[in-house]
Design a protein around this motif. Structure first.
Motif, PDB file in Angstrom:
ATOM      1  N   ALA A 300     106.516  64.598  65.814  1.00 31.88           N
ATOM      2  CA  ALA A 300     105.325  63.961  66.377  1.00 31.88           C
ATOM      3  C   ALA A 300     104.058  64.517  65.732  1.00 31.88           C
ATOM      4  O   ALA A 300     103.111  63.766  65.434  1.00 31.88           O
ATOM      5  CB  ALA A 300     105.288  64.171  67.896  1.00 31.88           C
ATOM      6  N   ALA A 301     104.022  65.832  65.507  1.00 36.15           N
ATOM      7  CA  ALA A 301     102.846  66.441  64.872  1.00 36.15           C
ATOM      8  C   ALA A 301     102.668  65.943  63.450  1.00 36.15           C
ATOM      9  O   ALA A 301     101.539  65.672  63.001  1.00 36.15           O
ATOM     10  CB  ALA A 301     102.980  67.963  64.893  1.00 36.15           C
ATOM     11  N   LEU A 302     103.766  65.783  62.727  1.00 38.66           N
ATOM     12  CA  LEU A 302     103.686  65.287  61.347  1.00 38.66           C
ATOM     13  C   LEU A 302     103.350  63.803  61.306  1.00 38.66           C
ATOM     14  O   LEU A 302     102.673  63.337  60.377  1.00 38.66           O
ATOM     15  CB  LEU A 302     105.007  65.555  60.627  1.00 38.66           C
ATOM     16  CG  LEU A 302     105.251  67.026  60.275  1.00 38.66           C
ATOM     17  CD1 LEU A 302     106.700  67.251  59.869  1.00 38.66           C
ATOM     18  CD2 LEU A 302     104.318  67.456  59.145  1.00 38.66           C
ATOM     19  N   ALA A 303     103.798  63.064  62.323  1.00 44.89           N
ATOM     20  CA  ALA A 303     103.433  61.647  62.387  1.00 44.89           C
ATOM     21  C   ALA A 303     101.939  61.485  62.623  1.00 44.89           C
ATOM     22  O   ALA A 303     101.310  60.558  62.100  1.00 44.89           O
ATOM     23  CB  ALA A 303     104.228  60.958  63.496  1.00 44.89           C
ATOM     24  N   ALA A 304     101.363  62.412  63.393  1.00 44.13           N
ATOM     25  CA  ALA A 304      99.924  62.356  63.662  1.00 44.13           C
ATOM     26  C   ALA A 304      99.111  62.810  62.463  1.00 44.13           C
ATOM     27  O   ALA A 304      97.988  62.336  62.244  1.00 44.13           O
ATOM     28  CB  ALA A 304      99.592  63.228  64.876  1.00 44.13           C
ATOM     29  N   ASP A 305      99.665  63.737  61.651  1.00 44.22           N
ATOM     30  CA  ASP A 305      98.957  64.249  60.476  1.00 44.22           C
ATOM     31  C   ASP A 305      99.991  64.704  59.461  1.00 44.22           C
ATOM     32  O   ASP A 305     100.529  65.810  59.566  1.00 44.22           O
ATOM     33  CB  ASP A 305      98.035  65.405  60.872  1.00 44.22           C
ATOM     34  CG  ASP A 305      97.274  65.989  59.682  1.00 44.22           C
ATOM     35  OD1 ASP A 305      97.394  65.460  58.561  1.00 44.22           O
ATOM     36  OD2 ASP A 305      96.568  66.999  59.882  1.00 44.22           O
ATOM     37  N   SER A 306     100.267  63.867  58.481  1.00 41.15           N
ATOM     38  CA  SER A 306     101.317  64.176  57.511  1.00 41.15           C
ATOM     39  C   SER A 306     100.987  65.391  56.655  1.00 41.15           C
ATOM     40  O   SER A 306     101.883  65.970  56.026  1.00 41.15           O
ATOM     41  CB  SER A 306     101.568  62.966  56.603  1.00 41.15           C
ATOM     42  OG  SER A 306     100.391  62.634  55.885  1.00 41.15           O
ATOM     43  N   ALA A 307      99.713  65.798  56.616  1.00 38.64           N
ATOM     44  CA  ALA A 307      99.318  66.961  55.815  1.00 38.64           C
ATOM     45  C   ALA A 307      99.346  68.266  56.618  1.00 38.64           C
ATOM     46  O   ALA A 307      99.092  69.337  56.060  1.00 38.64           O
ATOM     47  CB  ALA A 307      97.917  66.750  55.250  1.00 38.64           C
ATOM     48  N   ALA A 308      99.681  68.182  57.901  1.00 47.29           N
ATOM     49  CA  ALA A 308      99.704  69.377  58.746  1.00 47.29           C
ATOM     50  C   ALA A 308     100.792  70.336  58.274  1.00 47.29           C
ATOM     51  O   ALA A 308     101.866  69.922  57.842  1.00 47.29           O
ATOM     52  CB  ALA A 308      99.939  68.996  60.202  1.00 47.29           C
ATOM     53  N   LYS A 309     100.495  71.616  58.362  1.00 43.14           N
ATOM     54  CA  LYS A 309     101.480  72.646  57.992  1.00 43.14           C
ATOM     55  C   LYS A 309     102.207  73.067  59.270  1.00 43.14           C
ATOM     56  O   LYS A 309     101.849  74.034  59.929  1.00 43.14           O
ATOM     57  CB  LYS A 309     100.766  73.821  57.330  1.00 43.14           C
ATOM     58  CG  LYS A 309     100.097  73.435  56.011  1.00 43.14           C
ATOM     59  CD  LYS A 309      99.368  74.614  55.393  1.00 43.14           C
ATOM     60  CE  LYS A 309      98.720  74.230  54.065  1.00 43.14           C
ATOM     61  NZ  LYS A 309      97.992  75.351  53.446  1.00 43.14           N
ATOM     62  N   VAL A 310     103.235  72.292  59.583  1.00 43.68           N
ATOM     63  CA  VAL A 310     103.912  72.400  60.875  1.00 43.68           C
ATOM     64  C   VAL A 310     105.122  73.325  60.778  1.00 43.68           C
ATOM     65  O   VAL A 310     105.961  73.185  59.882  1.00 43.68           O
ATOM     66  CB  VAL A 310     104.366  71.011  61.364  1.00 43.68           C
ATOM     67  CG1 VAL A 310     105.067  71.127  62.717  1.00 43.68           C
ATOM     68  CG2 VAL A 310     103.170  70.063  61.470  1.00 43.68           C
ATOM     69  N   THR A 311     105.229  74.246  61.708  1.00 39.72           N
ATOM     70  CA  THR A 311     106.423  75.073  61.866  1.00 39.72           C
ATOM     71  C   THR A 311     106.839  75.059  63.325  1.00 39.72           C
ATOM     72  O   THR A 311     106.062  74.680  64.213  1.00 39.72           O
ATOM     73  CB  THR A 311     106.191  76.530  61.423  1.00 39.72           C
ATOM     74  OG1 THR A 311     105.071  77.064  62.143  1.00 39.72           O
ATOM     75  CG2 THR A 311     105.939  76.621  59.933  1.00 39.72           C
ATOM     76  N   GLY A 312     108.072  75.461  63.568  1.00 41.89           N
ATOM     77  CA  GLY A 312     108.567  75.570  64.927  1.00 41.89           C
ATOM     78  C   GLY A 312     109.457  76.786  65.049  1.00 41.89           C
ATOM     79  O   GLY A 312     110.026  77.253  64.064  1.00 41.89           O
ATOM     80  N   TYR A 313     109.568  77.310  66.260  1.00 39.51           N
ATOM     81  CA  TYR A 313     110.495  78.420  66.492  1.00 39.51           C
ATOM     82  C   TYR A 313     110.853  78.452  67.970  1.00 39.51           C
ATOM     83  O   TYR A 313     110.179  77.850  68.813  1.00 39.51           O
ATOM     84  CB  TYR A 313     109.897  79.763  66.050  1.00 39.51           C
ATOM     85  CG  TYR A 313     108.687  80.209  66.825  1.00 39.51           C
ATOM     86  CD1 TYR A 313     108.813  80.915  68.026  1.00 39.51           C
ATOM     87  CD2 TYR A 313     107.398  79.938  66.363  1.00 39.51           C
ATOM     88  CE1 TYR A 313     107.701  81.331  68.741  1.00 39.51           C
ATOM     89  CE2 TYR A 313     106.282  80.350  67.079  1.00 39.51           C
ATOM     90  CZ  TYR A 313     106.439  81.037  68.262  1.00 39.51           C
ATOM     91  OH  TYR A 313     105.339  81.437  68.975  1.00 39.51           O
ATOM     92  N   GLU A 314     111.935  79.168  68.257  1.00 34.06           N
ATOM     93  CA  GLU A 314     112.355  79.362  69.640  1.00 34.06           C
ATOM     94  C   GLU A 314     112.287  80.846  69.990  1.00 34.06           C
ATOM     95  O   GLU A 314     112.153  81.704  69.115  1.00 34.06           O
ATOM     96  CB  GLU A 314     113.775  78.849  69.832  1.00 34.06           C
ATOM     97  CG  GLU A 314     113.891  77.333  69.661  1.00 34.06           C
ATOM     98  CD  GLU A 314     115.262  76.841  70.064  1.00 34.06           C
ATOM     99  OE1 GLU A 314     115.438  76.544  71.260  1.00 34.06           O
ATOM    100  OE2 GLU A 314     116.146  76.768  69.191  1.00 34.06           O
TER     101      GLU A 314
END
Length: 470
Positions: A300-314
């Motif tokens: 969803a974050a990348l769909a909103a901004d394809s240039a975002a430097k998105v990471t995830g963790y648990e």
């Protein structure tokens, strides 16, 4: 409890993961998910995994698709290989749970399945597919582990950990030999520790007191700068500093995201709240617990901004990279599945480049501390019923919780998370993949978080025991 989908794939008792059920679920995945006509299959080191994997391979071949045998490899290595080849993947693993249980993790052409994919798989089950004969006609993929090793050596270079003495707690991790190779390739002096012939269910999110004591002893005995390990299928990391103190997975997540230059972070509600205090992160999205929810938030974050430097963790430390990052020596391609190596290598390399220890790096973060553990052999329905009662009844919460101050907020995004005056947090949640009830705590000091955890685990044990006995 029959095999079911939890926070990350299908899990159940080995005795209930019959060839019929495994075939049905595999064929449902093939019908419901994008795989490009080819599916790669890997497995962990628990005794039941190879036979289950052969059933999966046979089902793929019987469907007229290309079945690719990856062998015993880490889950993130399998995911990387599938992404590179542009095919689907199935990992046979029970992750960190005991050897009498096992499961299947699924990957589509875009990566780890989401909850929508899971629902589609469940809807496609029940077609009574015949169990295919084995051995199945398959291709072999011998370079899966080597390509995974090369990912880190090319991104970080041969001097990234030069001179560091790093213990590798091998136990029965499917990554145990590969980790020795990676750390040596990065310039470290890896020390092999406690290789096991039997499967050991290491839970990196709830490290037992006796294990912590052993980790600390190894660090002293072998004069280590750090100690690393993983869970069984190597999608959860464990990292200790030179004193053998475990660095929590959600702290590794913050350090790794910052080291990679991430600006958008997706992480479950159970993760340390310090993530919201890091100025480099322009957005933090909190999710339910489980990598499919983190993946969905990243998408969803990348769909909103394809240039975002998105990471995830648990909170267990599994780290997901949603953008093509740059390491000290070269590019690091996106890998949208939980990884064990990156959240160990990135903080260690960052600290080493600054002339710091990993303990120094952790000490410079906002001082919020977490602790986590679980009660085992607790029926899921009993945990759900008790937590539902607390969620609905403020008086019941006041009677149960003991956090040294009044309640100031509740969050039912996933289980029940209660915040108290003074900064303490207690979070209760039924496990999504085992008969366990998990407890997470957060406080301004590590001792306070540990004490909060100990008190509430005992209260939880007493409450659930009374409930079980009527």
């Amino acid at each position: 409890m029959p095999p079911s989908f939890g926070t990350s794939g299908l899990r159940g008792l080995v005795t209930e993961l019959t060839p019929d059920l495994v075939t049905d679920t595999t064929r449902a995945y093939l019908d419901a998910c994008a795989h490009g006509g080819s599916v790669m299959v890997g497995w962990d080191l628990r005794p039941s995994s190879p036979a289950i994997a052969e059933t999966v391979l046979a089902a793929i071949a019987a469907a007229g698709l290309t079945a690719i045998r990856a062998g015993a490899v880490p889950t993130p290595a399998l995911a990387l290989a599938a992404a590179t080849r542009d095919c689907g993947a199935i990992m046979v693993t029970g992750s960190h749970i005991p050897a009498d249980r096992n499961g299947l993790k699924f990957y589509t052409l875009r990566g780890e399945i989401t909850k929508d994919d899971e629902a589609a798989i469940l809807a496609a089950r029940g077609n009574d597919w015949p169990v295919a004969g084995t051995p199945a006609p398959v291709e072999d993929a011998p370079a899966v582990a080597a390509d995974y090793v090369a990912r880190y050596l090319s991104a970080y270079g041969s001097g990234a950990l030069k001179g560091l003495r790093v213990g590798i707690y091998q136990h029965s991790s499917v990554a145990r030999d590969l980790m020795m190779e990676v750390f040596a390739g990065l310039g470290a002096d890896p020390v092999a520790l406690a290789r096991a012939d039997d499967f050991i269910p290491v839970d990196t999110e709830a490290v037992a007191a006796e294990t912590r004591a052993q980790l600390a002893q190894w660090c002293t005995d072998h004069r280590l700068d750090a100690l690393a390990s993983t869970d069984g299928d190597a999608d959860r990391p464990l990292l200790c500093d030179a004193q053998g103190r475990v660095v929590a997975g959600d702290v590794l997540g913050v350090l790794s995201a910052r080291a990679l230059g991430s600006d958008v972070v997706c992480t479950p509600v159970s993760s340390n709240s310090m993530v919201g205090m890091i100025p480099e992160f322009t957005a933090v999205h909190r999710t339910r617990i489980g990598s499919p929810y983190v993946v969905a938030a990243m998408e969803a974050a990348l769909a909103a901004d394809s240039a975002a430097k998105v990471t995830g963790y648990e909170a267990n430390g599994g780290f997901l990279t949603g953008f093509d990052a740059q390491g000290p020596a070269g590019p690091l391609a996106a890998l949208v599945t939980r990884d064990c190596l990156l959240p160990v290598i990135a903080p260690l390399a960052d600290a080493h480049a600054q002339g710091l220890s990993i303990a120094d790096l952790v000490a410079a973060l906002p001082q919020r501390f977490t602790a986590a553990d679980r009660l085992q052999d607790i029926p899921t329905e009993a945990s759900k019923a008790f937590i539902a009662r607390l969620s609905a009844d403020a008086d019941a919460r006041a009677a149960f919780f003991d956090a040294g101050g009044p309640e100031v907020a509740t969050d039912t995004t996933d289980g029940l998370r209660v915040s108290f005056e003074g900064g303490q947090v207690v979070h209760l949640r039924p496990s999504g993949n085992a008969p366990e009830c998990r407890c997470y705590t957060e406080a301004p000091t590590q001792d306070a978080a540990g004490q909060l955890l100990a008190r509430h685990l005992e209260k939880l044990r007493m409450a659930l025991t009374r409930s079980a006995t009527g």
